[in-house]
Design a protein around this motif. Sequence first.
Motif, short mmCIF file in Angstrom:
data_model
loop_
_atom_site.label_atom_id
_atom_site.label_comp_id
_atom_site.label_asym_id
_atom_site.label_seq_id
_atom_site.Cartn_x
_atom_site.Cartn_y
_atom_site.Cartn_z
N TYR A 114 0.83 -1.20 0.00
CA TYR A 114 0.00 0.00 0.00
C TYR A 114 0.86 1.25 0.00
CZ TYR A 114 -3.99 -2.96 0.80
OH TYR A 114 -4.96 -3.91 0.66
N ASP A 119 -9.10 5.80 0.50
CA ASP A 119 -8.70 4.51 1.05
C ASP A 119 -9.64 3.43 0.51
OD1 ASP A 119 -8.90 2.31 3.18
OD2 ASP A 119 -7.12 3.42 3.80
N GLU A 170 -5.16 6.07 -2.83
CA GLU A 170 -4.41 4.88 -2.44
C GLU A 170 -3.91 4.16 -3.68
OE1 GLU A 170 -5.53 2.23 1.14
OE2 GLU A 170 -6.34 1.20 -0.64
#
Length: 182
Positions: A77, A114, A165
């Motif tokens: 991530y 996110d 993200e």
Amino acid sequence: MYLYHYYDRRSGPFRSLTAVPPEDAARILEQIRRERPESLCAQRDGEYLARRRNCEAILRREFQAKGGITEIESPYYMVLEHSPWLSTWYEQGACLKIPLEEFDLRKVSFTYGDSMPTFSPRVNDGKEYRRQVYTYDEILKVIEKYGFPQHWNDDGAHGPERYIEAHVWTRNPVERYMSARE
């Protein structure tokens, strides 16, 4: 542009609870709760790991459907450009900044915000970028339309999207940075 990775100095970069077997992940999460109680990770509930694994399965499936290449099961991530808010997640926070040119963008997917709230059934505000996985070219069009969330919503006052993200589905170039310490 750059991809940023935020982490706790004590653990090092690119550690993922979903990259280890579930029983190990639960043990590590409990250890984090005891040893780093002020970190955001310590605040995650007992269902977090199951929800995260489910979210990753959706990300993988949707990205592959767009022709994306996934060489690993659990992505690394990162975020596209700096997020002031993410820099506060860890008690001993650190950050890596890697030029986008180092990545094979066929192996990187994106969500506008996110991925957990992006795919959460609890977030039903009708925004067009909910429940969407983007390729690099697609996320550029979303940025053109809405800008970077960290520029207009770093405090979260306007919804859950606070950054873009990035999900890196390969070990390259990430493994070159795994032993880095800020």
